[in-house]
Design a protein around this motif. Structure first.
Motif: not given
Length: 821
Positions: A248-254, A264-282
């Motif tokens: 979303t605008k301020y939260s990342p996607g997963i 030999g082990i099946y594993r999963y890797t989580d990636y996130t897609i960045p939020a579109h805006k930095n919430p600190m920069l008001d």
């Protein structure tokens, strides 16, 4: 204050799919911190520690103050925001109680204990902590991992192997969810599923490669995956990634990708897609809608110079902004300037003194003026907008307050009078009040309710005057025969073309002039002159002083008691008459009085002739003709003024009706261009401007052998010039009224008295061999055959229109080509 620069960051982590955990120190936290560049100043952190400021900041970002997950209320985590510029709800300790996941903890390279999940997003989805140490953590992991193709496909052997491995494992190591529940829909405007996946950051490449911060996409784009042989972008990545949540605008996607790891082990890797805006920069700039100052104050008329316009800009954000664009102007105009403004709710008044045509060129300007309006009074919007393209600053948290609009009143007051005198029984004036207040026929010198006088010797009262023109083209010898005030009161203002007051004048004029107008002994051409007071402040739509329409005149002709013409000649075929109606169109009619003359010896009263002559353009326009009795005809123009199809009734230049490589030219050298039908864009007609009339009356003596010997009884010439006001200002035609397209005159006569019956012949004797009659009634000496011959010679000039860019024909104008005919 230090600025916070936000590059966008994908939160990713690798989590074991089995209970076997491989511990490995994470030495890359610093590089990731540099990538996200979350480095708030002390002033910023102090500002947001105040609860009201924090809540206000959430509100401006349209983020909730709290959410509910599994019946548990989770507040926005202020500390997480201050430490990491992230909007997270709840804490890591809320994960076990508010979700089916089991929280895990692990020390990073700095000895800090990191949770797998920091809390929840505003949508109640677990927020992955990118600081959690990875199991496999090296630069090319994204490129080298053996990713599972469509891991959600339950019919594959891979899926069965994963299920078998997970059997009996802890709940947090779950199998890939079905595709139908793992794919959400993108929520950020303008971004599709593929668009969002193509924003994913390869955090392994960023951690371990010095150039990672300049190419955060890493091995999603740099090279094909060594196991699968495809580059993990677009639809390829779509076949491997299970998306739990789009950013979303301020939260990342997963999203998650599953792999058969080297151990030999099946594993999963989580990636996130960045939020579109930095919430600190008001970053939030705004136009103060309550502040607008224009000098001079409105209302003013069009094109009144503006000394200055002031607007106020507010900075509701936390950063100083530089070179921000301010676009401003009235409807249809746009200017631009730039400004700087400091941070922390600063305000700045910007004074605009010119219209700057380019944002960065202060030398390219023009004066500011009150905007043009084609109304007597109008509220014209003035608009000011900051950062209209969202290019500086590029990440404002709120752009809905970036513009302000104020109505500036523009007045173009004007009063107008028109008079139409078709004949003695149809004379009326129309008074148009396009001022602001009411008007009276006599203007006051001061009033709060009525328009006041202009003063300085200008007219203060409405008046009607009637003149006998003596049939001359100048007004210097006009004889005033009627001079009366024109009375009206409380005439309300109307917008142009929407209302007026009509006053009928014919009855009063006839009563005052009596038989000189109702039963005249000669043709009289009267001029009706009307005048309005000069009201203060009258202008045209361009803001120029305008009093020329406070007066108007027209003329009408009265004729002696009814005369009957002996014969009429229709317009010749050379006129290419295109008509409809009740009869052919008369060109000339002649008659005599008395009907049956007697000789001078018999005591005859003397004979005179009269003629009616009609003027027409050539080629002839389309007319509808109606007979009115006594050889009177009424003409009505029926052609469409904006048609381009009336070929036969116009003269085009050149006269060729087809496009040719070498077009012919005529008297007017007009080189084009063509319009759709192949004619040039100029069309016109030859218009009569004056005519001379040669007359001769002969007595015919017949010899015994039958030979006829003529002798001249009367001879002479009179002429007539058509007034310039007779030519239609919209159409290529002549006004259809007496004195314009029709004149009647008496013969024999002098030029001065041609509109009057000739005087009686007063001499005791006459010798036609030496003394022909030129300006009196004719005392016929002998009975017998006589002839009357009248020859007319017209002078014509070319009057034309041109096809405009608005796809209409222009106002007619003269060119000056003359012919005599």
């Amino acid at each position: 204050m230090r600025k916070i620069v936000y590059f966008g960051f994908v939160t990713v982590m690798t989590v074991l799919l089995s209970p076997q955990l491989i511990s490995k120190a994470d030495n890359s936290t610093d590089s990731l911190s540099k990538l996200i560049s979350c480095n708030p100043s002390l002033a910023e952190t102090d500002y947001y520690r105040i609860e009201n400021n924090w809540q206000d900041h959430l509100s401006k970002m349209n983020m909730p103050a709290s959410i509910t997950v599994s019946s548990k209320t989770l507040k926005a985590n202020k500390q997480q925001f201050l430490n990491h510029c992230e909007i997270v709800y709840g804490t890591p300790y809320d994960v076990n109680s508010a979700s089916s996941k089991q929280q895990q903890w692990k020390y990073d390279m700095n000895g800090e204990l990191q949770p797998v999940y920091s809390g929840f997003t505003e949508n109640g989805v677990l927020y992955n902590n990118w600081r959690f140490p990875d199991t496999y953590d090296y630069e090319t992991w994204t490129k080298d991992a053996d990713w599972t193709y469509r891991p959600w496909d339950t019919s594959t052997d891979t899926y069965a192997s994963q299920v078998a491995q997970y059997k009996g494992s802890r709940p947090e190591y779950e199998t890939p969810p079905p595709r139908s529940t793992s794919y959400a829909s993108p929520s950020y405007p303008g971004f599709s599923r593929i668009d969002e996946l193509n924003r994913a950051v390869d955090r392994f490449y960023v951690k371990h490669n010095a150039s990672g911060s300049s190419n955060p996409r890493g091995y999603f784009t740099l090279a094909p995956n060594t196991q699968e042989g495809v580059t993990l972008t677009g639809n390829n990545l779509n076949n491997y990634a299970s998306v739990y949540l789009f950013p979303t605008k301020y939260s990342p996607g997963i999203f998650t990708m599953y792999s058969h790891a080297p151990d030999g082990i099946y594993r999963y890797t989580d990636y996130t897609i960045p939020a579109h805006k930095n919430p600190m920069l008001d970053r939030d700039l705004a136009i103060d809608p309550s502040y607008f100052v224009i000098n001079p104050n409105d209302p003013k008329h069009t094109n009144t110079p503006i000394n200055s316009i002031k607007v106020k800009v507010l900075n509701k954000g936390m950063t100083t902004e530089e070179d921000v664009e301010l676009h401003y102007g009235f409807n249809g105009t746009e200017y631009c300037t730039t400004f700087d403004i400091s941070e922390y709710s600063a305000s700045k008044i910007i004074t605009l003194t010119t219209g700057q045509k380019s944002c960065n060129d202060t030398s390219n300007t023009e004066p500011l003026k009150y905007h043009k309006t084609n109304k007597r009074t109008s509220n014209v919007p003035f608009k000011a907008e900051i950062n209209p393209t969202n290019s500086n600053p590029i990440d404002e948290t709120n752009t809905t307050n970036n513009s302000g609009q104020w109505n500036v009143k523009v007045n173009n007051p004007n009063a107008k009078i028109t008079v139409k005198a078709n004949d003695k029984d149809n004379i009326e004036v129309q008074i148009h009040n396009h001022m602001i207040k009411k008007v009276n026929s006599t203007c006051p010198t001061s009033s709060s309710s009525y328009e006041i006088c202009l003063g300085s010797g200008n007219p203060t009262q409405a008046r009607v005057k009637v003149y006998d023109t003596k049939w001359t083209s100048t007004t210097s010898d006009d004889q005033l025969v009627y001079n009366e005030p024109l009375s009206f009161t409380n005439l309300s203002a109307n917008d142009p073309y929407s209302g007026y007051k009509t006053i009928e004048l014919s009855t009063d004029i006839k009563n005052k002039l009596g038989t000189s107008i109702t039963d005249p002994q000669r043709f009289i051409k009267y001029r009706v002159e009307t005048t309005l007071p000069y009201y203060k402040g009258e202008v045209d739509f361009n803001g120029n002083s305008m009093y020329s329409d406070n007066q108007d005149d027209d003329f009408f002709v009265v004729k002696p008691p009814l005369l009957s013409f002996d014969t009429c000649r229709d317009a010749p075929s050379t006129y290419d008459v295109i008509t409809s109606g009740t009869s052919d169109l008369h060109k000339m009619c002649i008659g005599k009085y008395p009907k049956f003359p007697s000789t001078y010896a018999e005591g005859g009263m003397g004979t005179y002739f009269f003629a009616k002559y009609r003027f027409f353009p050539l080629p002839m326009p389309k007319y509808n003709i109606d007979n009115l009795g006594n050889d009177e005809q009424s003409l009505t123009l029926t052609e469409d003024n904006n048609s381009i199809d009336e070929h036969e009734s116009f003269l085009f230049y050149p006269t060729s009706s087809k496009k040719t490589s070498s077009p012919t030219h005529n008297m007017k050298d007009l080189p084009g261009p063509y319009i759709d039908d192949g004619h040039y864009t100029y069309r016109g007609r030859m218009f009569p401007t004056s005519a001379s009339f040669n007359f001769e009356i002969q007595s015919i003596n017949t010899k015994e052998d039958g030979t006829e010997i003529p002798s001249t009884v009367a001879i002479g010439q009179v002429s007539y010039s058509i007034p310039s006001s007779c030519y239609d200002q919209a159409y290529l035609d002549i006004e259809h009224k007496k004195g314009c397209d029709e004149i009647t005159f008496f013969l024999p006569n002098t030029q001065e008295n041609m509109q009057e019956r000739p005087e009686d012949y007063t001499s005791d004797s006459i010798n036609y061999r030496t003394d022909q009659i030129t300006d009196t009634k004719i005392p016929f000496l002998n009975s017998g055959k006589h002839t009357f011959e009248l020859k007319a010679y017209e002078r014509q000039e070319y009057r034309y229109q041109h096809w405009t860019d608005n796809d209409v024909w222009s106002t007619p104008q003269w060119y000056g080509v003359q012919i005599e005919k």
